[in-house]
Design a protein around this motif. Structure first.
Motif, PDB file in Angstrom:
ATOM      1  N   ARG A  36       0.816  -1.215   0.000  1.00  0.00           N
ATOM      2  CA  ARG A  36       0.000   0.000   0.000  1.00  0.00           C
ATOM      3  C   ARG A  36       0.853   1.269   0.000  1.00  0.00           C
ATOM      4  O   ARG A  36       0.327   2.371  -0.138  1.00  0.00           O
ATOM      5  CB  ARG A  36      -0.893   0.023   1.233  1.00  0.00           C
ATOM      6  N   SER A  37       2.143   1.129   0.154  1.00  0.00           N
ATOM      7  CA  SER A  37       3.052   2.258   0.284  1.00  0.00           C
ATOM      8  C   SER A  37       2.983   3.192  -0.918  1.00  0.00           C
ATOM      9  O   SER A  37       3.011   2.753  -2.058  1.00  0.00           O
ATOM     10  CB  SER A  37       4.486   1.752   0.435  1.00  0.00           C
ATOM     11  N   PRO A  38       2.924   4.505  -0.657  1.00  0.00           N
ATOM     12  CA  PRO A  38       2.936   5.465  -1.765  1.00  0.00           C
ATOM     13  C   PRO A  38       4.317   5.569  -2.417  1.00  0.00           C
ATOM     14  O   PRO A  38       4.468   6.220  -3.428  1.00  0.00           O
ATOM     15  CB  PRO A  38       2.545   6.784  -1.092  1.00  0.00           C
ATOM     16  N   PHE A  39       5.308   4.923  -1.835  1.00  0.00           N
ATOM     17  CA  PHE A  39       6.670   5.006  -2.353  1.00  0.00           C
ATOM     18  C   PHE A  39       7.000   3.884  -3.324  1.00  0.00           C
ATOM     19  O   PHE A  39       8.151   3.678  -3.676  1.00  0.00           O
ATOM     20  CB  PHE A  39       7.680   5.018  -1.202  1.00  0.00           C
ATOM     21  N   GLN A  40       5.991   3.142  -3.779  1.00  0.00           N
ATOM     22  CA  GLN A  40       6.208   2.096  -4.762  1.00  0.00           C
ATOM     23  C   GLN A  40       6.683   2.722  -6.066  1.00  0.00           C
ATOM     24  O   GLN A  40       6.250   3.810  -6.430  1.00  0.00           O
ATOM     25  CB  GLN A  40       4.916   1.322  -5.021  1.00  0.00           C
ATOM     26  N   LYS A  42       6.967   3.819  -9.797  1.00  0.00           N
ATOM     27  CA  LYS A  42       5.942   4.122 -10.792  1.00  0.00           C
ATOM     28  C   LYS A  42       6.284   3.421 -12.098  1.00  0.00           C
ATOM     29  O   LYS A  42       7.443   3.246 -12.438  1.00  0.00           O
ATOM     30  CB  LYS A  42       5.868   5.633 -11.055  1.00  0.00           C
TER      31      LYS A  42
END
Length: 57
Positions: A36-40, A42
């Motif tokens: 769920r991390s936004p730091f995955q 792109k």
């Protein structure tokens, strides 16, 4: 269109990944938090190693 064989292969890869993470000591909550991390990373339209830290000299 994705066929049944693709889905089964995809599922097997996810199962292997999750089992590997569990063997490393990660909890299911750790795994969920990571996914769920936004730091995955792109996904970009074209492949480039220009900004990939793993490909830096």
């Amino acid at each position: 269109m994705i066929n049944q064989m693709d889905i089964e292969e995809f599922d097997a890869e996810w199962i292997t990944l999750i089992m590997s993470a569990r063997k490393m000591g990660l909890s299911m909550e750790d795994i969920r938090a990571f996914l769920r991390s936004p730091f995955q990373p792109k996904k970009y339209a074209h492949n480039t190693t220009e900004n990939d830290p793993c490909m830096s000299p």
